[in-house]
Structures are given as C-alpha cells and as structure tokens.
Design an enzyme around this catalytic site. Structure first.
Site, short mmCIF file in Angstrom:
data_model
loop_
_atom_site.label_atom_id
_atom_site.label_comp_id
_atom_site.label_asym_id
_atom_site.label_seq_id
_atom_site.Cartn_x
_atom_site.Cartn_y
_atom_site.Cartn_z
N ILE A 71 0.86 -1.18 0.00
CA ILE A 71 0.00 0.00 0.00
C ILE A 71 0.89 1.23 0.00
O ILE A 71 1.86 1.29 0.77
CB ILE A 71 -0.93 0.02 1.23
CG1 ILE A 71 -1.86 -1.21 1.21
CG2 ILE A 71 -1.75 1.30 1.28
CD1 ILE A 71 -2.72 -1.34 2.46
N CYS A 72 0.62 2.17 -0.89
CA CYS A 72 1.33 3.44 -0.91
C CYS A 72 2.83 3.24 -1.10
O CYS A 72 3.27 2.49 -1.98
CB CYS A 72 1.00 4.22 0.36
SG CYS A 72 1.46 5.96 0.35
N TYR A 73 3.65 3.87 -0.23
CA TYR A 73 5.10 3.79 -0.37
C TYR A 73 5.66 2.40 -0.06
O TYR A 73 6.86 2.16 -0.25
CB TYR A 73 5.78 4.80 0.56
CG TYR A 73 5.34 6.23 0.40
CD1 TYR A 73 5.11 6.78 -0.87
CD2 TYR A 73 5.17 7.05 1.51
CE1 TYR A 73 4.71 8.10 -1.00
CE2 TYR A 73 4.77 8.37 1.38
CZ TYR A 73 4.54 8.89 0.12
OH TYR A 73 4.15 10.20 -0.02
N THR A 113 2.46 3.37 -6.93
CA THR A 113 2.60 3.86 -5.56
C THR A 113 1.88 5.20 -5.49
O THR A 113 1.20 5.59 -6.45
CB THR A 113 4.07 3.97 -5.15
OG1 THR A 113 4.16 4.31 -3.75
CG2 THR A 113 4.81 5.03 -5.96
#
Length: 332
Positions: free
Chosen positions: A103-105, A123
């Site tokens: 998730i995300c970074y 990302t």
C-alpha cells in the site's frame, strides 16, 4: 476444520497509520469471512510509526513464514531503504508462492527486494517518479489506484489501499463478500484498478468525484440501453465534456466502465442465484448468454459456469482449503 487464510501485515519503521489500519479492518475475522489478520515487525517490540504513533508487535519476521498473504503498508519517508533482512524475508516468501501486496510507499520495499522487476506497479502519485528513477526495470503506472500482477500487487496511497484489499477479497471470495465488507466500512464497493488517482492539475474540473451520482444512476439501470447522450444529460454536461471528465475520474471510457459494471453484476448473480446464463445476461444488459460468456471470459479470465462452480451459494466461503483460495485472475 479448515484453517483461515492468514494475512500478515508487515509494519516497518515510519509506518503510515491509515495504511496499517486498512488491512486490519478489511481482513478482520469479525467480518465473518475466513481470514485472520496479524501484524509483525522486523523484530518484536514497539515499531515507531509516522505522526508520533507506535505499534506494539509481538512477532518479528519469522511471522511471515506462516502467511498466505503479506501486506506491506506505506512508511515515511518514501523510498527509505528497508533492512536487508526484510528484503530477504520478502524474497523467500515470494519464492514459496505467497501473495504479497503493498500500500502506498510500501511498493519501495517490494522494489528493493527485486519483486517488482519486469512487472507493472504503482505507488502514491507523489512518489511514482522516484520509484521509476530508482528502479528503471519496473513499469511504473503513475495514475492508477492499484496494479494486480498475480501474486504481486501494489496500490496507490491511502484510500486506494481499501480498493486493493477489496479487490483481493473479490478475487478470493467473490463479489458478494467484497460488497458486504465494503458496506460495513461505508465505502464504495468497487473502483477499478485503472481508475485515476487524482485529476490532472491542468484540468479545469474542480478536484473531486463529480460524476459519482451519474455512475450510481447507471448501476441502477444496467438492464437498460445506455447512451453517452443519456449519461451526459443526467450529468448536465455536453457529451464532449462528459467524456473528458469521465475519463479523468475513472481511467475508462463510459462504455468500458459500463461493460465492466455489467460483468460485475453478473458475477454477483452467478454467486447468489440459480438464474440461467441467458437470464443473467438479460438482467445485466448484455443481451445474450453468448455475449455474456465472451465478455466475462475476457475480463474475469474464467467462464461464467466455472465462476459459478467456485462461488455459488452466496456464502463466499468456497474453496478455502489449507488457507489458500482458488486462483481466479480478476481484471476488474
């Protein structure tokens, strides 16, 4: 008794609290679906999180050995190198066939471990350039909610993690299960991975989901003949403006989006009813059984009959042997 599917959330230093909380909520056993979710860190103890929070974890990386799915939440700052032992643990899990999602970074941890080499990934939009420059062997998708490459999945920032986790549930247990969890979270049950992360900065459209009402209107009329002119009129826009804004918000043309919504509706009817393929095709606006079979196979990668055999009964618990779910390749 069949054991539940084990989801282990790997909390790294600087973890983003929302990213950690998303899988904890989506896969929580109180949803009534056969998941168990736990957290671990590099080692037992308190993991400092972003914003002054901290997570007390009782297990270290050894917890990944028993995981069926590993989720790596985002951590700050974006792109910080994760410890070598984390990279090795992720590579070892991937070699065993464990599903790994970020998730995300968190995508940077997967990239540093080499798990994204030769694959598409995403990302948070503010870090896609950094990810692409640091890992040129990855095809970075800058403006999508999530990317599904089979056993390796990545998502954009924050709320896109909800979309990714619901996509995983939908692939594992079917549409009904994902919709039920989405309702409990008071969130949209389905946004495709190709939906845009955010509107382009040079767009004259105010940032936001300006066509959500029209898409809801469409979902109630999938059995009807839908046209661009009709949708534009509902949105009170010219057809040209409507097409541009729809693509900005969803990453698809209206007709592509409607087709996938119809296939998604067909999936739910296959799970929860005994209607024939022709009856389902008529109810979701695809006309004939042959037309439904054509689009269903192209989008879901199995036939309607194969899908029904896996998920029929409406419980969404089919195929949960030894902690693994049936391998359906969903492209919705």
């Amino acid at each position: 008794m069949q054991r539940p599917h084990s989801v282990v959330v790997l909390v790294l230093d600087g973890a983003l609290p929302l990213d950690v909380g998303i899988p904890a909520e989506v896969f929580h056993p109180e949803t009534g679906f056969p998941y168990e979710v736990s957290v671990c860190g590099v080692e037992p103890g308190t993991v400092p999180a972003h914003g002054g929070f901290g997570y007390a974890v009782s297990r270290g990386l050894e917890a990944l050995a028993g995981a069926d799915t590993i989720i790596v939440p985002g951590y700050a700052p974006a792109g910080r190198q994760v410890p070598a032992e984390v990279q090795e643990a992720l590579r070892s899990a991937a070699a065993r066939g464990v599903r790994i999602a970020s998730i995300c970074y968190g995508a940077f941890a997967l990239a540093d471990a080499g798990l994204l080499d030769g694959l598409r990934a995403t990302t948070h939009w503010d870090a896609v350039k950094q990810l692409a420059e640091r890992h040129p062997q990855i095809t970075v998708e800058p403006n999508v909610l999530f990317v599904d490459e089979g056993l390796i999945l990545t998502s954009a920032g924050a709320a896109a993690g909800i979309d990714l986790c619901l996509h995983i549930v939908r692939s594992d247990l079917g549409v009904s299960a994902a919709n039920e969890i989405a309702r409990s979270l008071v969130t949209a049950p389905y946004r495709s991975g190709g939906q845009a992360q955010y509107l382009p900065k040079n767009s004259s459209v105010p940032h936001g989901d300006t066509l959500a009402g029209t898409r809801e209107w469409v979902l109630l009329r999938l059995d009807q003949h839908l046209t661009i002119d009709g949708l534009a009129a509902h949105a009170r826009m010219s057809p040209r403006t409507f097409l541009r804004r729809f693509a900005d918000e969803t990453g698809n043309t209206p007709l592509q989006w409607i087709l996938r919504a119809r296939v998604d509706a067909a999936r739910e009817l296959l799970e929860g009813t005994r209607l024939s393929i022709d009856q389902i095709a008529d109810q979701v606006g695809l006309g004939t059984g042959s037309n439904l079979r054509l689009h269903f196979r192209r989008i879901v990668d199995v036939t309607p009959s194969e899908y029904r055999a896996t998920f029929a009964g409406g419980s969404g618990h089919a195929g949960v042997g030894s902690g693994q779910f049936p391998a359906l390749s969903s492209q919705l």
